[in-house]
Motif scaffolding. Sequence first.
Motif, PDB file in Angstrom:
ATOM      1  N   SER A 116       0.811  -1.213   0.000  1.00  0.00           N
ATOM      2  CA  SER A 116       0.000   0.000   0.000  1.00  0.00           C
ATOM      3  C   SER A 116       0.846   1.264   0.000  1.00  0.00           C
ATOM      4  N   GLY A 117       2.096   1.121   0.407  1.00  0.00           N
ATOM      5  CA  GLY A 117       2.947   2.304   0.565  1.00  0.00           C
ATOM      6  C   GLY A 117       2.727   3.013   1.884  1.00  0.00           C
ATOM      7  N   LEU A 118       1.812   2.491   2.693  1.00  0.00           N
ATOM      8  CA  LEU A 118       1.470   3.169   3.947  1.00  0.00           C
ATOM      9  C   LEU A 118       2.393   2.775   5.089  1.00  0.00           C
ATOM     10  N   SER A 119       3.127   1.693   4.921  1.00  0.00           N
ATOM     11  CA  SER A 119       4.036   1.238   5.966  1.00  0.00           C
ATOM     12  C   SER A 119       5.455   1.166   5.432  1.00  0.00           C
ATOM     13  N   THR A 120       6.388   1.598   6.238  1.00  0.00           N
ATOM     14  CA  THR A 120       7.805   1.443   5.942  1.00  0.00           C
ATOM     15  C   THR A 120       8.506   0.905   7.178  1.00  0.00           C
ATOM     16  N   TYR A 121       9.643   0.276   6.937  1.00  0.00           N
ATOM     17  CA  TYR A 121      10.402  -0.302   8.057  1.00  0.00           C
ATOM     18  C   TYR A 121      11.867  -0.259   7.702  1.00  0.00           C
ATOM     19  N   TYR A 122      12.704   0.069   8.696  1.00  0.00           N
ATOM     20  CA  TYR A 122      14.131   0.233   8.443  1.00  0.00           C
ATOM     21  C   TYR A 122      14.956  -0.569   9.440  1.00  0.00           C
ATOM     22  N   ALA A 123      16.103  -1.020   8.971  1.00  0.00           N
ATOM     23  CA  ALA A 123      17.085  -1.585   9.877  1.00  0.00           C
ATOM     24  C   ALA A 123      17.607  -0.460  10.770  1.00  0.00           C
ATOM     25  N   ASP A 124      17.953  -0.795  11.994  1.00  0.00           N
ATOM     26  CA  ASP A 124      18.435   0.216  12.932  1.00  0.00           C
ATOM     27  C   ASP A 124      19.666   0.944  12.394  1.00  0.00           C
ATOM     28  N   SER A 125      20.481   0.239  11.638  1.00  0.00           N
ATOM     29  CA  SER A 125      21.734   0.812  11.153  1.00  0.00           C
ATOM     30  C   SER A 125      21.538   1.936  10.145  1.00  0.00           C
ATOM     31  N   VAL A 126      20.349   2.013   9.539  1.00  0.00           N
ATOM     32  CA  VAL A 126      20.116   3.043   8.513  1.00  0.00           C
ATOM     33  C   VAL A 126      18.988   3.992   8.888  1.00  0.00           C
ATOM     34  N   LYS A 127      18.335   3.726   9.990  1.00  0.00           N
ATOM     35  CA  LYS A 127      17.197   4.544  10.404  1.00  0.00           C
ATOM     36  C   LYS A 127      17.635   6.005  10.581  1.00  0.00           C
ATOM     37  N   GLY A 128      16.882   6.910  10.003  1.00  0.00           N
ATOM     38  CA  GLY A 128      17.210   8.327  10.082  1.00  0.00           C
ATOM     39  C   GLY A 128      18.119   8.808   8.973  1.00  0.00           C
TER      40      GLY A 128
END
Length: 126
Positions: free
Chosen positions: A54-66
């Motif tokens: 849907s494009g409504l959710s995203t998730y990142y590895a801690d190492s790249v978050k931000g």
Amino acid sequence: QVQLVESGGGLVQAGASLRLSCAASGRTSSTLGMAWFRQAPGKEREFVAGISMSGLSTYYADSVKGRFTISRDNAKNTGYLQMNTLKPEDTAVYYCAAAAGGYYYIPTRPSEYPYWGQGTQVTVSS
């Protein structure tokens, strides 16, 4: 069948930015969840970021978050990974992956993705 083609990799200095693109064909990308993985020499392939169908959710590895942002343009059947403030430890081959997924669910294991691109090299020098 789905074909994925990555582009946008290269050699940059630490602190620079790159944007990777993943062009999908063979199936409308709006029906697929998409993700980016990376693999450094001698290491296992690791999840970097994912975006739901849907494009409504995203998730990142801690190492790249931000620092990294995943996005998609379904009208162009293309996904993107904007990478800012790159570090030498970000050096790897980056792979785009896709899977028929849930509206919000984002798989994080490589085995959950049946479709893969050929990879694009990202090298960050110190």
